[in-house]
Design an enzyme around this catalytic site. Structure first.
Site, PDB file in Angstrom:
ATOM      1  N   CYS A 352       0.835  -1.201   0.000  1.00 16.67           N
ATOM      2  CA  CYS A 352       0.000   0.000   0.000  1.00 16.67           C
ATOM      3  C   CYS A 352       0.875   1.258   0.000  1.00 16.67           C
ATOM      4  O   CYS A 352       1.537   1.537  -0.992  1.00 16.67           O
ATOM      5  CB  CYS A 352      -0.983  -0.026   1.167  1.00 16.67           C
ATOM      6  SG  CYS A 352      -2.386   1.102   0.928  1.00 16.67           S
ATOM      7  N   HIS A 445      -3.632  -5.245   1.073  1.00 22.27           N
ATOM      8  CA  HIS A 445      -3.385  -5.687   2.439  1.00 22.27           C
ATOM      9  C   HIS A 445      -3.888  -7.128   2.595  1.00 22.27           C
ATOM     10  O   HIS A 445      -4.804  -7.564   1.898  1.00 22.27           O
ATOM     11  CB  HIS A 445      -4.144  -4.815   3.442  1.00 22.27           C
ATOM     12  CG  HIS A 445      -3.689  -3.401   3.503  1.00 22.27           C
ATOM     13  ND1 HIS A 445      -2.476  -3.044   4.052  1.00 22.27           N
ATOM     14  CD2 HIS A 445      -4.281  -2.241   3.099  1.00 22.27           C
ATOM     15  CE1 HIS A 445      -2.343  -1.723   3.989  1.00 22.27           C
ATOM     16  NE2 HIS A 445      -3.411  -1.218   3.408  1.00 22.27           N
TER      17      HIS A 445
END
Length: 521
Positions: A352, A445
């Site tokens: 991310c 994630h």
């Protein structure tokens, strides 16, 4: 409980609020433990936290962002997490402001003063409606408080502790961490600082993290009852490795966050060392829990360049402040160290915000408003921050294995090259991320919780690092999580007065609880 409530013709389900004398007293794990204990008794139960402040968040199947602690508690209750379980999520962007996520969607940035000066009170109706809906559809709802209910400076605007307890008329049990010391004073002081109306809902206490002979504690519990007129509903022993999916409590070792048993020896001849850069506003550091679950993988957080020297894999994790974290890496010399190891062919993974930092350029007029900033230049990626947040639960293929994850980001990545896509669909079309040599990046994630993909990725890391490491063939992260949730349920079942807790949930606050002076100022 289920049969009696349904026979009553749609009666509102029971409720309980688990408050705490302090932050990190154990509210999250106690709430999860009660949920797991109840569901094992055949009770339909749901968790609830009116307002959560955390950088560890999760995406529900309907695309709503909630705290990971509530997602963990939903797993404990064996129900699908929804936005109803955490209607207000605050994601700090600095010491003084947070992004406000309402019913799973971001609605803006507010300063702490702005939030507590009126916005919070306006949300009370929303959170009570969410709680009422959960109580309508479940036999019981176990609510988690935040911080302490005795934050007297914030009581007027409180919607997560006594505010929600008063609005919904549900009993409160206060958890105290005896390992820190001062638990009796904390219990008494918490109660005595509440107004008479609030005190009327505080049914009693639950001692957490006790070490030693419980009979030595019993005289103190009796004196506490004499002083407050309230019972202690259990003494939970200190147990290692129960800090799963906490809010922001950064642990030194994540090994204990996954399982308490003696760590199995590595399946191969070598171990793998993983260094996670502890960037500012780090979010979803739980991504590396799955690595820590693997026998022979050692995970640690680092903040100095020399700590990368012996690492076989360096992870740049997610962050709520990508540009700020990038500046921090450069100030500390970590950026140069990461670039050097990439040039040497040594593995680096960005997740991310970490993926965004590995790219060539970041255009940010949304999060930091810093404009155009150079990235580390290790991946052919350009990132532009969009005002709309991406919230998704994607599925794909990577390294020949199925992989699932979840996305929470404003940054939109434009990938212009690379050796290969990191994650693709079934037809080989790129879905996310990219790879150049031994540098990988993804917005997803939770991808390392996919067992086959995690093992394949670790084999790639071991090969690039020159380690004779072999992933254990039988590590199942989901099963480890289930074992841990069962341990939480066992703690409640074996060390709490479950009959008394059930009466509280079903029947509400006992009558005749005395007022403890002086009360709220």
């Amino acid at each position: 409980m289920n049969g009696r409530r349904r026979a009553a013709g749609g009666a509102v389900g029971g409720g309980l609020l688990v408050a705490g004398t302090t932050s990190d007293a154990g509210k999250s794990v106690v709430t999860a433990g009660i949920c797991r204990w109840l569901v094992r008794q055949g009770v339909s139960v749901a968790p609830f936290k009116a307002q959560n402040m955390s950088l560890n968040s999760f995406v529900t199947r309907e695309g709503a962002e909630i705290g990971r602690a509530q997602a963990m508690q939903a797993a404990a209750a064996r129900v699908e997490p929804t936005a109803l379980m955490n209607p207000v999520l605050l994601k700090p962007g600095s010491d003084r402001s947070s992004q406000v996520v309402l019913l799973g969607k971001p609605v803006g940035e507010l300063s702490a003063r702005g939030y507590h000066s009126g916005r919070q009170e306006q949300l009370l109706g929303t959170v009570t409606d969410c709680l009422a809906e959960l109580r309508r559809t479940h036999d019981a709802v176990i609510c988690e408080g935040a911080g302490s209910p005795a934050e007297i400076n914030l009581r007027r605007t409180d919607i997560v502790n006594m505010g929600i307890a008063r609005a919904a008329r549900i009993p409160v049990v206060v958890v105290g961490d005896i390992d820190r010391g001062g638990v009796f004073a904390s219990f008494f002081g918490t109660t005595a600082l509440l107004s008479e109306e609030d005190q009327a809902l505080v049914a009693g206490y639950l001692v957490n993290k006790f070490r030693g002979d419980v009979t030595l504690l019993e005289p103190g519990l009796e004196m506490l009852r004499g002083l407050t007129g309230r019972a202690t509903y259990g003494v939970l022993p200190y147990a290692h490795g129960l800090g799963i999916d906490e809010e922001d409590g950064l642990r030194v070792s994540l090994r204990g966050a996954v399982r308490e048993s003696v760590v199995a020896p590595p399946a191969g001849e070598d171990i793998l060392r993983v260094a996670v850069c502890a960037v500012p506003l780090m979010s979803n550091f739980t991504d590396v829990d799955a690595l820590a679950a693997e026998p022979g993988v050692v995970v640690r957080f680092v903040d100095r360049p020399e700590e990368l020297a012996d690492a076989d894999l360096v992870v740049l994790p997610g962050t709520r402040g990508t540009v700020r974290a990038l500046a921090w890496l450069r100030e500390r010399g970590l950026a140069d160290a990461v670039v050097r190891r990439a040039a040497e062919g040594r593995p680096v993974l960005g997740v991310c915000g970490g993926f965004q930092m590995l790219g060539e350029r970041i255009e940010d007029e949304v999060e930091s408003r810093a404009g155009t900033v150079d990235g580390l230049g290790l991946l052919p990626v350009r990132v532009r921050f969009a005002r709309e947040k991406c919230l998704a639960r994607p599925v794909g293929q990577a390294l020949g294995e199925r992989v699932e994850g979840y996305e929470i980001h404003h940054g939109v990545a434009e990938v212009a090259g690379g050796d290969e896509a990191f994650i693709s669909d079934d037809q080989g079309n790129s879905l996310d991320g990219c790879r150049v040599g031994s540098v990988w990046g993804t917005h997803w994630h939770g991808s390392l919780e996919s067992d086959g993909f995690r093992r394949a990725f670790l084999r790639e890391v071991a090969r690039a690092a020159g380690r004779r490491f072999v992933p254990a063939p039988d590590t199942r992260f989901g099963a480890l999580r289930e074992e841990q949730l069962d341990r939480l349920g066992d703690l409640i079942e074996e060390h709490a007065d479950t009959k008394a807790l059930l009466r509280l949930i079903e029947e509400g606050v006992p009558e005749g609880l005395p007022f403890v002076p002086p009360g709220a100022p």
